[in-house]
Design an enzyme around this catalytic site. Structure first.
Site, PDB file in Angstrom:
ATOM      1  CG  ASP A  47      11.992 -23.377  26.131  1.00 27.51           C
ATOM      2  OD1 ASP A  47      12.304 -23.551  27.325  1.00 27.51           O
ATOM      3  OD2 ASP A  47      12.826 -23.345  25.206  1.00 27.51           O
ATOM      4  CE  LYS A  57      14.298 -16.134  26.054  1.00 28.93           C
ATOM      5  NZ  LYS A  57      14.223 -16.416  24.624  1.00 28.93           N
ATOM      6  N   GLY A  58      11.659 -19.005  31.396  1.00 28.74           N
ATOM      7  CA  GLY A  58      10.663 -20.035  31.702  1.00 28.74           C
ATOM      8  C   GLY A  58       9.685 -19.690  32.809  1.00 28.74           C
ATOM      9  CE  LYS A 103      11.339 -32.843  34.224  1.00 30.30           C
ATOM     10  NZ  LYS A 103      12.155 -32.706  32.990  1.00 30.30           N
ATOM     11  CG  PHE A 114      11.362 -32.098  27.799  1.00 34.42           C
ATOM     12  CD1 PHE A 114      12.559 -31.718  28.395  1.00 34.42           C
ATOM     13  CD2 PHE A 114      10.686 -31.179  27.010  1.00 34.42           C
ATOM     14  CE1 PHE A 114      13.080 -30.446  28.197  1.00 34.42           C
ATOM     15  CE2 PHE A 114      11.203 -29.909  26.809  1.00 34.42           C
ATOM     16  CZ  PHE A 114      12.402 -29.544  27.404  1.00 34.42           C
ATOM     17  CB  VAL A 115       6.540 -30.885  31.297  1.00 36.63           C
ATOM     18  CG1 VAL A 115       6.171 -32.255  31.838  1.00 36.63           C
ATOM     19  CG2 VAL A 115       7.473 -30.167  32.268  1.00 36.63           C
ATOM     20  CG  ASP A 157      16.106 -31.033  35.206  1.00 34.13           C
ATOM     21  OD1 ASP A 157      15.475 -32.063  35.440  1.00 34.13           O
ATOM     22  OD2 ASP A 157      16.901 -30.937  34.247  1.00 34.13           O
TER      23      ASP A 157
HETATM   24  P1  IMP Z   1      18.923 -27.280  35.990  1.00 35.25           P
HETATM   25  O1  IMP Z   1      18.086 -27.395  37.262  1.00 35.25           O
HETATM   26  O2  IMP Z   1      20.190 -26.524  36.171  1.00 35.25           O
HETATM   27  O3  IMP Z   1      19.145 -28.635  35.379  1.00 35.25           O
HETATM   28  O4  IMP Z   1      18.130 -26.442  34.898  1.00 35.25           O
HETATM   29  C1  IMP Z   1      16.768 -26.325  34.955  1.00 35.25           C
HETATM   30  C2  IMP Z   1      16.308 -25.692  33.670  1.00 35.25           C
HETATM   31  O5  IMP Z   1      16.237 -26.694  32.655  1.00 35.25           O
HETATM   32  C3  IMP Z   1      14.924 -25.106  33.796  1.00 35.25           C
HETATM   33  O6  IMP Z   1      14.928 -23.762  34.201  1.00 35.25           O
HETATM   34  C4  IMP Z   1      14.368 -25.309  32.410  1.00 35.25           C
HETATM   35  O7  IMP Z   1      14.731 -24.228  31.598  1.00 35.25           O
HETATM   36  C5  IMP Z   1      15.077 -26.534  31.893  1.00 35.25           C
HETATM   37  N1  IMP Z   1      14.226 -27.745  32.004  1.00 35.25           N
HETATM   38  C6  IMP Z   1      14.416 -28.816  32.804  1.00 35.25           C
HETATM   39  N2  IMP Z   1      13.447 -29.725  32.653  1.00 35.25           N
HETATM   40  C7  IMP Z   1      12.598 -29.212  31.717  1.00 35.25           C
HETATM   41  C8  IMP Z   1      11.375 -29.702  31.129  1.00 35.25           C
HETATM   42  O8  IMP Z   1      10.847 -30.783  31.415  1.00 35.25           O
HETATM   43  N3  IMP Z   1      10.812 -28.878  30.205  1.00 35.25           N
HETATM   44  C9  IMP Z   1      11.332 -27.681  29.853  1.00 35.25           C
HETATM   45  N4  IMP Z   1      12.466 -27.185  30.378  1.00 35.25           N
HETATM   46  C10 IMP Z   1      13.095 -27.955  31.311  1.00 35.25           C
HETATM   47 MG    MG Z   2      14.580 -22.209  32.033  1.00 37.50          MG
END
Ligand code: IMP
Ligand code: MG
Length: 179
Positions: free
Chosen positions: A158, A42-43, A130, A151-152, A102
């Site tokens: 969220d 949902k982000g 990031k 962490f934002v 991330d």
């Molecule tokens: P990844 O790239 O597979 O590690 O997952 C990324 C997901 O982690 C994003 O879509 C967010 O839901 C969550 N996420 C990573 N960093 C943050 C943050 O700083 N704040 C909030 N959610 C984050």
């Molecule tokens: Mg997300």
């Protein structure tokens, strides 16, 4: 909510200006193509909603919802699709819209699933990046801001399903998540 924010990282004005720039770039690059914006719930809904209104060419939108497999806090990147796209991707120029890149593990897995459906093209637009945390070999074609490894929350992002409705992006106080 405000009391849990250590400091504002990106203001409403900064976000709005950047979204306008991204929208203009995407509109120019995708003119004459079949733009389809796909976001993973949902982000990225807030970013998606603003970005699509900054795009001046015809476009489609669709959403998918996934959940991570396995237990524990560590993401493997392997996901189960809870809600799939409604639209057939063949011939479409797909632009995946993400809130934050991330580790990139989840996104590279989803990108692979979508590539298997033979869209005409597939690219990635992320509001936040990031780079220090990257584990998967994935990079964004459009990027809003590079941010430090903190962490934002806000503007869709969220912590424990809260703070998504903050109109800016802020750094959460570590004591809120027991850091
Ligand atoms: P990844 O790239 O597979 O590690 O997952 C990324 C997901 O982690 C994003 O879509 C967010 O839901 C969550 N996420 C990573 N960093 C943050 C943050 O700083 N704040 C909030 N959610 C984050
Ligand atoms: Mg997300």
């Amino acid at each position: 909510m405000e009391k849990d924010i250590l400091r504002v990282l990106l203001t409403e004005e900064e976000l709005s200006r950047k979204v306008g720039e991204l929208g203009a770039a995407i509109s120019a690059d995708y003119a004459g193509k079949n733009l389809m914006m796909v976001s993973v719930l949902k982000g990225s809904v807030v970013f998606m909603a603003d970005l699509m209104r900054a795009i001046t060419i015809p476009c489609r939108i669709d959403f998918m919802s996934v959940s991570s497999y396995g237990s524990g806090a560590k993401t493997s990147g392997v996901v189960k699709i809870l809600k799939d796209l409604d639209i057939n991707l063949e011939g479409l120029d797909l632009l995946i819209i993400e809130d934050i890149l991330d580790s990139g593990l989840t996104l590279s897995y989803i990108k692979q699933i979508l590539e298997d459906r033979h869209p005409h093209s597939i690219r990635l637009c992320t509001l936040l990046d990031k780079p220090d945390r990257r584990q998967a070999d994935i990079a964004a074609n459009y990027k809003g801001f590079e941010i430090p490894d903190e962490f934002v929350v806000g503007y869709g992002l969220d912590y424990a399903e809260c703070y998504r409705n903050l109109p800016y992006i802020g750094i959460l106080k570590p004591e809120v998540y027991g850091g």
